[in-house]
Design a protein around this motif. Structure first.
Motif, PDB file in Angstrom:
ATOM      1  N   ILE A 234      69.380  80.174   5.076  1.00 30.76           N
ATOM      2  CA  ILE A 234      67.975  79.928   4.725  1.00 30.76           C
ATOM      3  C   ILE A 234      67.206  79.413   5.938  1.00 30.76           C
ATOM      4  N   VAL A 235      67.778  78.449   6.658  1.00 33.58           N
ATOM      5  CA  VAL A 235      67.081  77.940   7.850  1.00 33.58           C
ATOM      6  C   VAL A 235      67.053  79.009   8.941  1.00 33.58           C
ATOM      7  N   GLU A 236      68.070  79.872   8.951  1.00 33.69           N
ATOM      8  CA  GLU A 236      68.081  81.011   9.880  1.00 33.69           C
ATOM      9  C   GLU A 236      66.903  81.936   9.577  1.00 33.69           C
ATOM     10  N   ILE A 237      66.668  82.225   8.295  1.00 33.63           N
ATOM     11  CA  ILE A 237      65.552  83.086   7.896  1.00 33.63           C
ATOM     12  C   ILE A 237      64.221  82.464   8.320  1.00 33.63           C
ATOM     13  N   PHE A 238      64.079  81.164   8.091  1.00 33.88           N
ATOM     14  CA  PHE A 238      62.846  80.473   8.487  1.00 33.88           C
ATOM     15  C   PHE A 238      62.611  80.621   9.982  1.00 33.88           C
ATOM     16  N   MET A 239      63.672  80.439  10.779  1.00 33.38           N
ATOM     17  CA  MET A 239      63.529  80.560  12.222  1.00 33.38           C
ATOM     18  C   MET A 239      63.194  81.994  12.632  1.00 33.38           C
ATOM     19  N   LEU A 240      63.866  82.976  12.039  1.00 36.13           N
ATOM     20  CA  LEU A 240      63.593  84.376  12.372  1.00 36.13           C
ATOM     21  C   LEU A 240      62.141  84.738  12.068  1.00 36.13           C
ATOM     22  N   TYR A 241      61.620  84.196  10.982  1.00 36.62           N
ATOM     23  CA  TYR A 241      60.245  84.515  10.599  1.00 36.62           C
ATOM     24  C   TYR A 241      59.232  83.876  11.545  1.00 36.62           C
ATOM     25  N   SER A 242      59.519  82.667  12.018  1.00 39.21           N
ATOM     26  CA  SER A 242      58.515  81.889  12.753  1.00 39.21           C
ATOM     27  C   SER A 242      58.750  81.824  14.256  1.00 39.21           C
ATOM     28  N   GLN A 243      59.780  82.517  14.770  1.00 39.26           N
ATOM     29  CA  GLN A 243      60.158  82.340  16.165  1.00 39.26           C
ATOM     30  C   GLN A 243      59.321  83.153  17.153  1.00 39.26           C
ATOM     31  N   GLY A 244      58.423  83.997  16.673  1.00 44.80           N
ATOM     32  CA  GLY A 244      57.685  84.893  17.559  1.00 44.80           C
ATOM     33  C   GLY A 244      57.010  84.179  18.714  1.00 44.80           C
ATOM     34  N   SER A 245      56.322  83.082  18.415  1.00 45.51           N
ATOM     35  CA  SER A 245      55.619  82.355  19.473  1.00 45.51           C
ATOM     36  C   SER A 245      56.598  81.711  20.453  1.00 45.51           C
ATOM     37  N   LEU A 246      57.752  81.256  19.950  1.00 45.25           N
ATOM     38  CA  LEU A 246      58.752  80.654  20.830  1.00 45.25           C
ATOM     39  C   LEU A 246      59.296  81.666  21.831  1.00 45.25           C
ATOM     40  N   LEU A 247      59.441  82.913  21.391  1.00 40.09           N
ATOM     41  CA  LEU A 247      60.022  83.940  22.259  1.00 40.09           C
ATOM     42  C   LEU A 247      59.055  84.408  23.339  1.00 40.09           C
ATOM     43  N   ARG A 248      57.829  83.902  23.309  1.00 34.21           N
ATOM     44  CA  ARG A 248      56.903  84.145  24.420  1.00 34.21           C
ATOM     45  C   ARG A 248      57.097  83.120  25.526  1.00 34.21           C
ATOM     46  N   LYS A 249      57.944  82.103  25.247  1.00 35.81           N
ATOM     47  CA  LYS A 249      58.188  81.042  26.227  1.00 35.81           C
ATOM     48  C   LYS A 249      59.331  81.435  27.156  1.00 35.81           C
ATOM     49  N   ASN A 250      59.857  80.440  27.866  1.00 36.59           N
ATOM     50  CA  ASN A 250      60.954  80.647  28.809  1.00 36.59           C
ATOM     51  C   ASN A 250      62.239  80.935  28.033  1.00 36.59           C
ATOM     52  N   LEU A 251      62.656  82.184  28.017  1.00 32.65           N
ATOM     53  CA  LEU A 251      63.809  82.599  27.216  1.00 32.65           C
ATOM     54  C   LEU A 251      65.101  81.926  27.668  1.00 32.65           C
ATOM     55  N   LEU A 252      65.262  81.751  28.960  1.00 31.40           N
ATOM     56  CA  LEU A 252      66.482  81.137  29.470  1.00 31.40           C
ATOM     57  C   LEU A 252      66.574  79.675  29.052  1.00 31.40           C
ATOM     58  N   LEU A 253      65.455  78.967  29.080  1.00 33.37           N
ATOM     59  CA  LEU A 253      65.444  77.572  28.629  1.00 33.37           C
ATOM     60  C   LEU A 253      65.805  77.482  27.147  1.00 33.37           C
ATOM     61  N   ILE A 254      65.316  78.429  26.360  1.00 35.89           N
ATOM     62  CA  ILE A 254      65.663  78.465  24.937  1.00 35.89           C
ATOM     63  C   ILE A 254      67.169  78.629  24.766  1.00 35.89           C
TER      64      ILE A 254
END
Length: 373
Positions: A234-254
């Protein structure tokens, strides 16, 4: 295309749900020891590691090889159903399943990233997590007979293969276009990156192969364990749905931060194996250690290398393949001889993964990671 990809992910990860959550318990119920289970479940990842190298040596990445992989995956599910009474039959079934999986999902990931881009990828991929949850909630009610899980595996695999064939026909131009690129992937040159990604999956060996056994051995009921799996998804689904803006950041730092979060997750399982509260909190970190890490990793590799389909195959083969193979073996023997230290060993491996990703980042200081967007 978005709808058919969502359906594929739904059924594909329903298979993974049966495979990861229930099959280790099924084999345990059938009388197999921890080391036997570890060896059986190490076979498929090892094959997934080997297969991508065949494409470097001349095997063509095309529709024909994709469809053959779908057929192999289907036949292996039939073999699984008739193999519960034999260690070697189970081993063979897992090997053939590994061959199919090593080719199928990387192709689909390339198609998804090409069509959806990384910002929309999670919103489609989350349907796989929904399938994972539903099969967990349904199958737990029928696990008294081990063959029920094998029947689910058989049916879901056939549906997945059929849908994968439809997607391949629709996306033929994308799959064929990837062949035009020469291999620009140098694993030896980029060894710090690949070692970090691989060790991350080695640490998951304890979780994917023994979490159900580990929790029930510490007095947690099977129903509660399924709720733990479900909450993690469930928390995985929440992250998959809302992660779009995060993936515009520094991918390596993530990648670096999510690996550290994974080390914390395993350490909590080591310290509090029977505490329901801490178990649920550790599962909440699945949003970072799987959902965000996976999306950031495939996106990073998609933009880092020109040969995108081969990059995804190597990611699947080396990390989810060799990494999972090594993780299953290590977890099997640790749990057989030092069961209380299962997730402490996973913690140390995750910390090593974070360290190598940090070293890779240090070696790339002259590269602006934002250019990957």
């Amino acid at each position: 295309m978005s709808i058919i990809l969502a359906i594929f992910y739904f059924f594909y990860f329903s298979i993974i749900g049966v495979y990861v959550i229930f099959l280790p318990k099924v084999l345990s119920m059938a009388g197999y020891g921890a080391s036997d289970i570890g060896i059986i479940f190490a076979a498929a990842p090892l094959v997934r590691f080997v297969v991508p190298f065949a494409f470097i040596k001349g095997l063509k990445i095309n529709i024909a090889s994709f469809n053959i992989a779908l057929l192999i995956m289907s036949l292996s599910s039939i073999s699984f159903y008739f193999s519960l009474d034999s260690f070697y039959k189970l081993l063979f079934s897992n090997i053939t399943l590994g061959i199919g999986l090593s080719i199928v999902l990387p192709y689909i990931e390339v198609i998804s990233l090409q069509y959806l881009k990384k910002e929309r990828y999670g919103k489609v991929r989350l349907f796989g997590s929904v399938g994972f949850i539903l099969v967990a909630l349904v199958l737990v009610k029928f696990l008294d007979d081990p063959r029920v899980a094998l029947l689910y595996l058989l049916i879901l695999t056939f549906i997945t293969a059929f849908i994968g064939h439809i997607i391949a026909k629709k996306a033929a131009t994308i799959l064929e276009k990837q062949v035009e690129h020469l291999n620009d992937i140098n694993i030896l040159k980029d060894w710090k990156l690949w070692l970090g990604l691989t060790l991350m999956q080695v640490s998951f060996g304890s979780f994917y192969n023994f979490f159900t056994i580990y929790t029930t051995d510490h007095g947690v009921t099977l129903d509660v364990t399924i709720y733990l799996w479900t909450f993690g998804v469930i928390v995985e689904i929440f992250m998959l749905y809302s992660q779009g803006s995060l993936l515009r950041k520094n991918l390596l730092l993530i990648l670096q931060l999510s690996t550290l979060a994974t080390a914390l997750r395993w350490f909590l399982l080591f310290l509090f194996p029977s505490s329901i509260g801490f178990l649920f909190f550790s599962q909440s970190l699945h949003a970072l250690s799987f959902a965000l890490f996976h999306s950031a990793a495939i996106s990073y590799l998609f933009y880092l290398y020109k040969h995108k389909s081969l990059a995804q195959q190597f990611f699947s083969g080396i990390t989810y393949g060799f990494g999972a193979f090594l993780g299953a073996l290590i977890a099997g023997y640790v749990y057989e001889f030092y069961p209380s230290y299962l997730f402490l060993s996973a913690t140390l491996i995750a910390l090593m993964a974070a360290w190598f990703l940090y070293l890779w980042g240090s070696s790339q200081k002259g590269v602006n990671n934002q250019q990957l967007d």
